[in-house]
Design a protein around this motif. Structure first.
Motif, PDB file in Angstrom:
ATOM      1  N   ARG A  57      12.947  -3.675   0.164  1.00  0.00           N
ATOM      2  CA  ARG A  57      12.380  -2.827  -0.893  1.00  0.00           C
ATOM      3  C   ARG A  57      11.189  -2.030  -0.360  1.00  0.00           C
ATOM      4  NH1 ARG A  57      12.212  -6.249  -4.691  1.00  0.00           N
ATOM      5  NH2 ARG A  57      10.008  -6.719  -4.914  1.00  0.00           N
TER       6      ARG A  57
ATOM      7  N   GLN B  60       5.727  -9.667   1.655  1.00  0.00           N
ATOM      8  CA  GLN B  60       7.021 -10.119   1.127  1.00  0.00           C
ATOM      9  C   GLN B  60       8.108 -10.154   2.195  1.00  0.00           C
ATOM     10  OE1 GLN B  60       8.314  -9.161  -2.771  1.00  0.00           O
ATOM     11  NE2 GLN B  60       6.426  -8.121  -3.284  1.00  0.00           N
TER      12      GLN B  60
ATOM     13  N   VAL C 226      12.764 -10.397  -6.582  1.00  0.00           N
ATOM     14  CA  VAL C 226      11.336 -10.069  -6.650  1.00  0.00           C
ATOM     15  C   VAL C 226      10.639 -10.525  -5.375  1.00  0.00           C
ATOM     16  CG1 VAL C 226       9.171 -10.575  -7.861  1.00  0.00           C
ATOM     17  CG2 VAL C 226      11.215  -9.988  -9.159  1.00  0.00           C
TER      18      VAL C 226
ATOM     19  N   TRP D  62      11.189  -5.737   5.250  1.00  0.00           N
ATOM     20  CA  TRP D  62      11.447  -6.044   3.829  1.00  0.00           C
ATOM     21  C   TRP D  62      12.165  -4.829   3.225  1.00  0.00           C
ATOM     22  CZ3 TRP D  62       7.431  -4.489  -0.217  1.00  0.00           C
ATOM     23  CH2 TRP D  62       7.809  -4.930  -1.487  1.00  0.00           C
TER      24      TRP D  62
ATOM     25  N   TRP E   6      10.574   1.921  -0.702  1.00  0.00           N
ATOM     26  CA  TRP E   6       9.339   2.590  -1.190  1.00  0.00           C
ATOM     27  C   TRP E   6       8.874   3.621  -0.160  1.00  0.00           C
ATOM     28  CZ3 TRP E   6      10.037   1.317  -5.763  1.00  0.00           C
ATOM     29  CH2 TRP E   6       9.861   0.065  -6.333  1.00  0.00           C
TER      30      TRP E   6
ATOM     31  N   TRP F 217       2.154  -4.783 -12.410  1.00  0.00           N
ATOM     32  CA  TRP F 217       2.423  -3.432 -11.904  1.00  0.00           C
ATOM     33  C   TRP F 217       3.696  -2.799 -12.465  1.00  0.00           C
ATOM     34  CZ3 TRP F 217       6.629  -1.880  -8.813  1.00  0.00           C
ATOM     35  CH2 TRP F 217       7.472  -2.899  -8.374  1.00  0.00           C
TER      36      TRP F 217
ATOM     37  N   TYR G 191      12.726  -2.432 -12.556  1.00  0.00           N
ATOM     38  CA  TYR G 191      12.671  -1.224 -11.712  1.00  0.00           C
ATOM     39  C   TYR G 191      14.023  -0.935 -11.061  1.00  0.00           C
ATOM     40  CZ  TYR G 191      10.753  -4.976  -8.658  1.00  0.00           C
ATOM     41  OH  TYR G 191      10.501  -6.154  -8.013  1.00  0.00           O
TER      42      TYR G 191
ATOM     43  N   PHE H  68       2.779   3.646 -10.380  1.00  0.00           N
ATOM     44  CA  PHE H  68       3.952   3.009 -10.981  1.00  0.00           C
ATOM     45  C   PHE H  68       3.762   2.839 -12.489  1.00  0.00           C
ATOM     46  CE2 PHE H  68       4.843   0.959  -6.692  1.00  0.00           C
ATOM     47  CZ  PHE H  68       6.130   1.443  -6.549  1.00  0.00           C
TER      48      PHE H  68
ATOM     49  N   ASP I 240       3.973  -0.089  -0.465  1.00  0.00           N
ATOM     50  CA  ASP I 240       4.341   0.292  -1.838  1.00  0.00           C
ATOM     51  C   ASP I 240       3.526   1.477  -2.349  1.00  0.00           C
ATOM     52  OD1 ASP I 240       4.256  -2.426  -1.037  1.00  0.00           O
ATOM     53  OD2 ASP I 240       4.839  -3.104  -3.028  1.00  0.00           O
TER      54      ASP I 240
ATOM     55  N   ASP J  61      -1.404   0.070  -8.016  1.00  0.00           N
ATOM     56  CA  ASP J  61      -0.103   0.446  -8.576  1.00  0.00           C
ATOM     57  C   ASP J  61      -0.194   1.255  -9.867  1.00  0.00           C
ATOM     58  OD1 ASP J  61       1.643  -0.374  -6.604  1.00  0.00           O
ATOM     59  OD2 ASP J  61       1.682  -2.444  -7.314  1.00  0.00           O
TER      60      ASP J  61
HETATM   61  N1  GLY Z   1       5.380  -3.337  -5.537  1.00  0.00           N
HETATM   62  C1  GLY Z   1       5.687  -4.705  -5.381  1.00  0.00           C
HETATM   63  C2  GLY Z   1       7.109  -4.970  -5.108  1.00  0.00           C
HETATM   64  O1  GLY Z   1       7.884  -4.087  -4.805  1.00  0.00           O
HETATM   65  O2  GLY Z   1       7.483  -6.133  -5.204  1.00  0.00           O
END
Ligand code: GLY
Length: 369
Positions: free
Chosen positions: A221, A211, A336, A219, A225, A43, A350, A91, A149, A88
């Motif tokens: 991140r 995650q 990650v 989470w 998002w 992605w 990113y 992205f 995301d 994704d």
């Molecule tokens: N879109 C997957 C991540 O942020 O890890």
């Protein structure tokens, strides 16, 4: 020179140097100052072309343009191969093909963007009113899964609607946003990573940790998002609920940041895992806060979110910028996936992308999403 001009100059210089350093590969994470070569179906493959387009836009660097177009063409194997395509695509094809089309008028790039948008629209499940995240290749039991995301992928649908003067894409983006407002956003304005629905009846089943530390945690991140994506949804729809939610989610993020402005990978991380932080979440939220600030009318509020975004960017520049002259990376200390022990406290493409985009937005220039 003011710090932000200096930071931006150094980012653009690094991208320029990376044209030969990274070249025609798809970088994801860096170790010892060198980016890896990720599979192109992953992605993250739009971020390096996106950085090249930002450089081209700022400095007219022809080599950056040529390399970005080469990478965009490399991605055709994924776009036309279909089977690896997941949600994704925003992205992947916003920073590559759509940026190409916006900057050069390249018709082939426009078609790629529209194909990607059609793939995303095709993932919409009308029973549950959500966009399905992953393919069976990633997880065959995830036919009813939607991820936070995906809020960032919606800008591709909004773009495609305007481009084709056809509201279908817009409607899908709105329906998915409404589902996120209804089923993801908690009373304290945090969000789970994943929500599962019955893919046949559309009924919500449960939140899934993904995650995050567990189903009830935040989470960092994912929170970033959600903030950026919800601000974009407000920009495109004018729906006040999106604005209020983006603002409240941002307030949660800001009020839970440690002094160095880099959150734990999960805001509710247990003390034993608090050494794991995520600077990429800071970079992403900083760019999202610039977006939010631009959309607000009240001057005091506008200034508040811009100031918060600038403070995050400054902290990243002061403490996390990779000053090693030969390093390809910019922002150190991204994570990650903590629980899967994948790439902890390292530079991530990113993080670098959103740091650069955030600095440009701070100068009132347009972002990509
Ligand atoms: N879109 C997957 C991540 O942020 O890890």
């Amino acid at each position: 020179m003011e710090w932000q001009e200096e930071a931006l100059t150094r980012c653009l210089d690094k991208i320029e140097k990376n044209i030969t350093e990274i070249g025609a590969y798809f970088p994801h994470v860096a170790y010892d100052g060198k980016y890896n070569h990720e599979e192109k179906k992953f992605w993250t493959s739009g971020f390096w072309p996106g950085m090249l387009w930002l450089l081209y836009r700022e400095r007219g660097n022809e080599a950056a343009k040529e390399l970005a177009i080469k990478l965009e063409k490399e991605l055709d194997e994924i776009l036309d191969g279909f089977i690896h395509i997941h949600h994704d695509v925003g992205f992947m094809w916003m920073p590559s093909a759509v940026m190409d089309y916006r900057l050069t008028g390249n018709k082939e790039a426009q078609i790629r963007g529209l194909k990607a948008a059609s793939h995303l629209a095709g993932r919409f499940n009308p029973a549950g009113k959500f966009i399905r995240a992953w393919t069976d290749e990633v997880n065959p039991n995830a036919k009813g899964w939607a991820l936070i995301d995906c809020m960032m992928n919606l800008s591709l649908l909004f773009w495609a609607s305007k481009e084709t003067d056809d509201p279908r894409f817009y409607h899908i983006a709105c329906e998915h946003t409404d589902t996120v407002l209804k089923h993801f956003v908690r009373d304290d304005y945090t969000v789970p990573h994943i929500v599962s629905f019955d893919p046949y009846t559309g009924e919500k089943i449960e939140a899934i940790s993904g995650q995050a530390l567990n189903t009830g945690t935040a989470w960092s991140r994912g929170q970033a998002w959600a903030i950026y994506g919800m601000a974009v949804a407000y920009r495109e729809t004018g729906k006040k609920e999106c604005l209020n939610t983006a603002r409240n989610m941002a307030n949660y993020f800001l009020s839970h940041l440690p002094e160095d402005k880099v959150p734990y990978w999960d805001f509710r991380s247990t003390p034993d895992l608090q050494w794991v932080k995520d600077a990429s979440a800071s970079a992403c939220v900083a760019s999202g806060l610039m977006e939010l600030s631009n959309l607000l009318e009240d001057e005091a509020e506008k200034n508040f979110y811009k100031k918060q975004g600038m403070e995050i960017l400054k902290a990243l520049y002061d403490i996390r910028f990779d000053n090693e002259p030969n390093s390809q990376a910019m922002i150190l200390g991204g994570t990650v996936n903590c629980l899967k022990k994948r790439h902890i406290n390292v530079p991530i493409i990113y993080g670098d992308f959103f740091f650069t985009e955030g600095l440009l937005k701070a100068q009132n220039k347009k972002g990509i999403f």
